[in-house]
Design an enzyme around this catalytic site. Structure first.
Site, PDB file in Angstrom:
ATOM      1  N   LYS A 125       0.822  -1.213   0.000  1.00  0.00           N
ATOM      2  CA  LYS A 125       0.000   0.000   0.000  1.00  0.00           C
ATOM      3  C   LYS A 125       0.859   1.268   0.000  1.00  0.00           C
ATOM      4  O   LYS A 125       0.393   2.331  -0.403  1.00  0.00           O
ATOM      5  CB  LYS A 125      -0.980  -0.015   1.165  1.00  0.00           C
ATOM      6  CG  LYS A 125      -2.059  -1.065   0.961  1.00  0.00           C
ATOM      7  CD  LYS A 125      -3.191  -0.996   1.945  1.00  0.00           C
ATOM      8  CE  LYS A 125      -4.309  -1.947   1.580  1.00  0.00           C
ATOM      9  NZ  LYS A 125      -3.949  -3.373   1.767  1.00  0.00           N
TER      10      LYS A 125
HETATM   11  C1  LIG Z   1      -4.557  -4.482   1.090  1.00  0.00           C
HETATM   12  C2  LIG Z   1      -3.764  -5.735   0.994  1.00  0.00           C
HETATM   13  C3  LIG Z   1      -4.073  -6.758   0.052  1.00  0.00           C
HETATM   14  C4  LIG Z   1      -5.299  -6.692  -0.852  1.00  0.00           C
HETATM   15  O1  LIG Z   1      -5.188  -5.708  -1.856  1.00  0.00           O
HETATM   16  P1  LIG Z   1      -6.498  -5.179  -2.599  1.00  0.00           P
HETATM   17  O2  LIG Z   1      -6.049  -4.019  -3.428  1.00  0.00           O
HETATM   18  O3  LIG Z   1      -7.449  -4.750  -1.502  1.00  0.00           O
HETATM   19  O4  LIG Z   1      -7.039  -6.295  -3.408  1.00  0.00           O
HETATM   20  C5  LIG Z   1      -3.240  -7.857  -0.014  1.00  0.00           C
HETATM   21  N1  LIG Z   1      -2.169  -7.992   0.799  1.00  0.00           N
HETATM   22  C6  LIG Z   1      -1.842  -7.051   1.707  1.00  0.00           C
HETATM   23  C7  LIG Z   1      -0.670  -7.273   2.589  1.00  0.00           C
HETATM   24  C8  LIG Z   1      -2.622  -5.884   1.842  1.00  0.00           C
HETATM   25  O5  LIG Z   1      -2.289  -4.955   2.763  1.00  0.00           O
END
Ligand SMILES: *Cc1c(COP(=O)(O)O)cnc(C)c1O
Length: 462
Positions: free
Chosen positions: A110
């Site tokens: 993120k």
């Molecule tokens: C947010 C997240 C995901 C999922 O990603 P999306 O964009 O919501 O599909 C997968 N792995 C981790 C570690 C995350 O923080």
């Protein structure tokens, strides 16, 4: 580049307006009017270092809204905070390539989107002489990535609510050890759902919302998607070059469909990707959709990959819009049906035929633990539980003609208990997490009540 809504209810707007709007005002999601075509430019992009490639791709979405030099500066600053010179290193492990997306400040993917979004917000607000107060609620990863994205930035304050003592120590400390003056951590004496309710109530208190220029760190902000498209191009181009193949397949651990939607955009723009493998944990609404054409919500269950414990995926509407031939009427009808009945379906000629671009599957708890153990024992490589779900499903779709890239979305040290459970040893550690224990922290504990949160914000903002 202009932006439209999936529901067809707004006049086209600029990139800047799309970033500030977040969610479209007609209740839909914002999308670029046309998908940029990079097919003819691939050769020139293939060997660019990450930040240079990011400028080339993100510029397609920004258009004239940000001058070239400013955009380059803003993107460079977004990725110098990463602790690896390649930003997104690619590591061959067994018969897959792991794309490590966890070298940012909070050790999860993120950061790619939120480091960029923080800088874009600051740039826009400074030029428009505006301020923004971000209010969000988190059960873990997003809150810390958002705080690290805007800490110390001009004209922005961020208030993040989390349920007091109900998130992991690591996640709490990643947020509360940020002591910048514009960061406010609110621990409410209640649950995550209480936090969501408070946030909804404050956002519908229009007088408060306008007086305090309240904004959200939306998981649906287009700037986040634009930033994520870059690493799909980066990885696909590099793996094609190193293997001599023409295309790859990419496995994506999926929750809100934001990350994999960026992969879908990259594919449509011309990245050498043959198909995308959608991997869910036991919260499998999306995997079921791609296998059957039926989108039906279930109950959320907790798993070892908490950031994917989601049933209704907020970014899915963007994909559905394309699947329904970009027809806002059909899309709106489908979403209304879903809101009323919890279900809708699209025609699919045969099983697994909803969309040939996607393969979909589920990694359950046993499979997740077992693949973490096998990768560790067989290759000395430690997967976090989210990445492990992607690796489980990637194995089901192995193809001798297509190199497979697995996205590693978090550093295993963020989820070291699960990793220890899988391997029987304490193998997932990271200096920045070890050092959290010694850092001073700041948080304010409040009752789970909207007036308490509102009064707190009013006091802090004067
Ligand atoms: C947010 C997240 C995901 C999922 O990603 P999306 O964009 O919501 O599909 C997968 N792995 C981790 C570690 C995350 O923080």
């Amino acid at each position: 580049m202009r932006y439209i809504s999936t529901r067809g209810g707004i006049d086209p707007i600029s990139f800047t307006d799309a970033v500030m709007m977040g969610l479209a005002t007609d209740g839909g999601l914002l999308l670029p009017e046309a998908i940029p075509d990079m097919h003819d430019r691939l050769a020139g992009l293939q060997s660019l270092p990450y930040p240079r490639l990011a400028v080339e791709i993100i510029r397609e979405f920004v258009g004239d809204d940000i001058a070239d030099d400013d955009l380059t500066d803003l993107i460079t600053r977004s990725y110098v905070t990463f602790d690896h010179p390649e930003v997104a290193p690619i590591v061959p492990v067994g018969n897959v390539f792991i794309l490590e997306l966890f070298h940012g400040p909070t050790l999860a993917f993120k950061d790619f989107a939120l480091q960029f979004l923080g800088n874009v917000f600051e740039y826009i607000l400074t030029r428009q002489h505006r301020r923004l107060n971000i209010l969000g609620v988190t059960s873990g990863d997003t809150g810390s990535a958002a705080i690290h994205g805007v800490r110390g930035k001009a004209n922005i304050n961020i208030f993040i609510i989390h349920p007091h003592q109900r998130i992991s120590q690591v996640q709490e400390r990643q947020m509360t050890s940020v002591l910048d003056e514009n960061v406010f951590n609110i621990a409410i004496e209640g649950s995550f759902d209480d936090g969501q309710r408070i946030m909804k109530e404050l956002f519908t208190d229009l007088e408060f919302k306008e007086n305090f220029v309240l904004g959200a760190v939306n998981s649906v902000n287009w700037a986040r998607i634009a930033a994520q498209i870059v690493y799909y191009f980066f990885a696909a181009c590099r793996v094609c070059k190193s293997t001599g193949r023409e295309r790859v397949q990419i496995s994506v651990p999926t929750g809100n469909f934001g990350d994999i939607f960026a992969g879908y955009m990259a594919l449509k723009m011309g990245a050498p990707i043959a198909r995308l493998i959608l991997a869910t944990n036991d919260n499998d609404i999306l995997a079921r959709f791609f296998r059957t054409g039926v989108y039906a919500a279930g109950n959320v269950v907790s798993t070892l990959s908490p950031s994917m414990d989601i049933q209704v995926a907020s970014n899915f509407e963007r994909y559905l819009y394309h699947l329904l031939n970009r027809n806002p009427r059909r899309l709106t009808l489908a979403m209304e049906k879903f809101a009323e009945t919890g279900e809708f379906s699209v025609p699919s000629a045969s099983p697994n035929d909803v969309d040939p671009i996607f393969r979909a599957g589920v990694g359950d708890t046993d499979a997740t633990l077992s693949i973490i153990r096998r990768y560790f024992e067989g290759h000395g490589y430690v997967l976090d539980p989210h990445t492990a779900v992607g690796a489980v499903v990637a194995e089901k779709f192995r193809d001798p003609d297509l190199p497979t890239i697995c996205l590693a979305t978090a550093h295993p040290a963020k989820f070291s208990e699960s990793v220890t459970r899988a391997t029987g040893r304490y193998v997932a550690r990271h200096d920045s997490i070890d050092s959290l224990a010694d850092l001073p922290t700041r948080l304010d504990v409040l009752p789970a009540d909207r007036n308490a949160v509102r009064d707190y914000m009013m006091k802090k903002l004067g």
